[in-house]
Design an enzyme around this catalytic site. Structure first.
Site, PDB file in Angstrom:
ATOM      1  N   THR A  58      32.979  33.681 -49.112  1.00 52.79           N
ATOM      2  CA  THR A  58      32.761  32.774 -47.981  1.00 52.79           C
ATOM      3  C   THR A  58      33.925  32.791 -46.977  1.00 52.79           C
ATOM      4  O   THR A  58      33.699  32.662 -45.775  1.00 52.79           O
ATOM      5  CB  THR A  58      32.503  31.337 -48.477  1.00 52.79           C
ATOM      6  OG1 THR A  58      33.411  31.024 -49.537  1.00 52.79           O
ATOM      7  CG2 THR A  58      31.085  31.177 -48.994  1.00 52.79           C
ATOM      8  N   ARG A  63      17.022  35.539 -55.001  1.00 58.11           N
ATOM      9  CA  ARG A  63      16.270  34.653 -55.896  1.00 58.11           C
ATOM     10  C   ARG A  63      15.038  34.027 -55.243  1.00 58.11           C
ATOM     11  O   ARG A  63      14.231  33.398 -55.911  1.00 58.11           O
ATOM     12  CB  ARG A  63      17.193  33.562 -56.461  1.00 58.11           C
ATOM     13  CG  ARG A  63      18.062  34.095 -57.594  1.00 58.11           C
ATOM     14  CD  ARG A  63      18.857  33.008 -58.238  1.00 58.11           C
ATOM     15  NE  ARG A  63      19.978  32.598 -57.404  1.00 58.11           N
ATOM     16  CZ  ARG A  63      20.611  31.430 -57.528  1.00 58.11           C
ATOM     17  NH1 ARG A  63      20.198  30.543 -58.405  1.00 58.11           N
ATOM     18  NH2 ARG A  63      21.628  31.147 -56.745  1.00 58.11           N
ATOM     19  N   SER A  71     -31.380  22.172 -27.507  1.00 61.82           N
ATOM     20  CA  SER A  71     -30.923  22.557 -28.848  1.00 61.82           C
ATOM     21  C   SER A  71     -31.264  23.997 -29.155  1.00 61.82           C
ATOM     22  O   SER A  71     -32.317  24.495 -28.763  1.00 61.82           O
ATOM     23  CB  SER A  71     -31.612  21.703 -29.905  1.00 61.82           C
ATOM     24  OG  SER A  71     -31.336  20.368 -29.670  1.00 61.82           O
ATOM     25  N   LYS A  90      -9.440  25.011 -30.406  1.00 63.74           N
ATOM     26  CA  LYS A  90      -8.293  25.905 -30.171  1.00 63.74           C
ATOM     27  C   LYS A  90      -8.164  26.179 -28.680  1.00 63.74           C
ATOM     28  O   LYS A  90      -9.172  26.478 -28.020  1.00 63.74           O
ATOM     29  CB  LYS A  90      -8.503  27.226 -30.899  1.00 63.74           C
ATOM     30  CG  LYS A  90      -7.311  28.152 -30.782  1.00 63.74           C
ATOM     31  CD  LYS A  90      -7.672  29.631 -30.672  1.00 63.74           C
ATOM     32  CE  LYS A  90      -8.228  29.996 -29.318  1.00 63.74           C
ATOM     33  NZ  LYS A  90      -8.316  31.439 -29.076  1.00 63.74           N
TER      34      LYS A  90
END
Ligand code: UD1
Ligand code: MG
Length: 456
Positions: free
Chosen positions: A84, A18, A409, A337
């Protein structure tokens, strides 16, 4: 009291159809961990020294996960799903060790708490042969009913086999059970399959124990403790219960959650003192947040350490191996990371720092990218203490920026930069006086002509 040995048997041979998933049911996750991880970890915490896991024949990935969580766990295979009790007997070799206590747990019932298992074991210590975890669900349909009288628990009747009078009983079987090791095999071997499902029901252990003159008791717990998962909707419900518990524990420990319902935690999320978490933050597994840190809204953090007084977000992403020192600032749209950001360093906007070290007090300008991947392998970037990386710079790894160096930059840095040097990698700027004005003068009359042409 004498120490009692304990075997926990986790049943997980079910197919979980299910869930409508290629992944076995017990490998789905809540709070960042698999269902089977939750169950095994709780069993260990409740004193289950010996662990047995009962799996279906093709559940090798589940066996691997069980071994990862509990390397000592014995894996048993139930070739056919015959019920079971049959599943418990698949672990016969473990039962034959005659532990004092046997806990039977379900792999798809991950919210069970140590306290409930302790109460089951206490009942055994006090002389019961079978102790059953009961609960009173809002809707008992489908559950086994606990049939009691003055003498205690006399039987469990599965819903399909229950009479109308038995179906009216509100107290239901949560599924988990404790059996006295001394009697367990004798009880289990007497269980037959004369019922609506033709299954060997573990629940028959109660009536059999009683017929043997042994005591059985029901211990009542909350519905949440025994919430089983069969569908994706139930998975989400269990996640909600777990998150509620984790948020409450975090707040009890002094964390300020501004909007608790919007913060998602993992079971191993660790917080120091006076941490503040703003709304809408997700903590994946393996996160430690140290004293006084602030996690601002819409941040996603996984496998990371956030040092004392650090500020993260809003809109930051810390991936596994992000290691932020004291007072580090990681601002909006910055991804980190496998990188150590040393004390006081800052990356306040729009950057990717991967496979890197950023030295103490360094400043990473907006738009800085560590180009760590060449299409084949990952390479490291090492940025020295106090370095200044100008905005929109690409640091092509492997590359080293010395302490106190300055990157102009827009640079593309491919060679190491010595300490305290300036490195600038940029096209010559050209200035043409009056150029823009001349352009406008050329274009405007044409635009007017075009508009005139459109008019009838
Ligand atoms: C079980 C109980 C029921 C209880 C309910 C609570 C029995 C007979 N019934 O019913 O009284 O109210 O749980 O949720 O125990 N499993 C195996 N092999 C098998 C059969 C089951 O490993 O042959 C495992 C399943 O993977 C699952 C667990 O045992 O983890 C329980 O089985 P399930 O089919 O869900 O039992 P329920 O019908 O829910
Ligand atoms: Mg079930």
């Amino acid at each position: 009291m004498k120490h009692r040995s304990c075997l926990a048997i986790v049943l997980a041979a079910g197919e979980g159809t299910r869930m409508r998933s290629a992944l076995p049911k017990v490998l789905h996750r809540i709070g960042g961990r698999t269902l089977i991880d939750h169950v095994l970890s709780t069993a260990v915490a409740a004193g289950g020294v010996e662990l047995a896991v009962v799996l279906g024949p093709d559940h090798d990935t589940v066996a691997a996960e069980a071994k990862r969580v509990a390397p000592g766990a014995a894996i048993f295979r139930q070739a056919q799903r015959l019920g079971t009790a049959h599943a418990v007997l698949s672990a016969r070799a473990a039962l034959e060790n005659k532990p004092d206590d046997i806990l039977v747990m379900f792999g798809d019932t991950p919210l069970i708490r140590v306290e409930a298992l302790r109460r089951l074991r206490d009942a055994l210590a006090q002389g019961a042969a079978v102790a059953v975890l009961g609960f009173t669900p809002a809707n008992p349909a489908g559950y086994g009913r606990l049939v009691t009288d003055k003498t205690g628990l006399v039987a469990i009747r599965e819903h399909k086999d229950a009479s109308a009078a038995e179906r009216a009983i509100g107290l239901c079987n949560g599924g988990l059970m404790a059996l006295a090791g001394e009697h367990a095999l004798a009880i289990l071997e007497r269980i037959g399959n004369d019922n609506a499902n033709r299954e060997f029901y573990l629940t028959d252990a109660v009536a059999i124990a009683r017929a043997m003159g042994l005591a059985a008791v029901a211990i009542e717990t909350s519905e949440d403790d025994v919430r089983g998962i069969n569908t994706k909707a139930q998975l989400a419900e269990a996640e909600a219960v777990l998150q509620k518990r984790l948020r409450a524990a975090a707040m009890d420990a002094g964390v300020t959650l501004v909007a608790p319902d919007t913060v998602f935690l993992s079971t191993d999320t660790t917080f120091g003192k006076d941490v503040t978490v703003e709304p809408n933050v997700v903590f994946g597994p393996g996160v430690t947040v140290e004293d006084g840190a602030v996690i601002r809204s819409f941040s996603h953090i996984e496998g990371a350490r956030v040092g004392k007084g650090a500020r993260v977000g809003p809109f930051a992403r810390l991936r596994p191996g992000a290691n932020l020192g004291t007072d580090v600032h990681i601002g909006n749209f910055v991804e980190v990371k496998a990188a150590t950001i040393e004390d006081g360093a800052k990356a306040n906007h729009l950057a990717y720092i991967g496979d890197a070290r950023v030295g103490a007090g360094a400043n990473i300008g907006a738009g800085t990218i560590t180009c760590n991947y060449d299409g084949f392998a990952k390479h490291r970037t090492d940025i020295g203490a106090g370095a200044f990386i100008g905005t929109n710079s690409s640091l092509v790894a492997p590359v080293k920026i010395g302490d106190g160096a300055y990157i102009g930059s827009g640079s593309v840095i491919t060679k190491d930069v010595p300490a305290d040097a300036l490195s600038l990698e940029r096209a010559q700027q050209t200035i043409k006086d009056g150029w823009a004005k001349r352009l406008r003068e050329m274009r405007l009359p044409r635009k007017k002509d075009a508009e005139a042409a459109k008019k009838p």
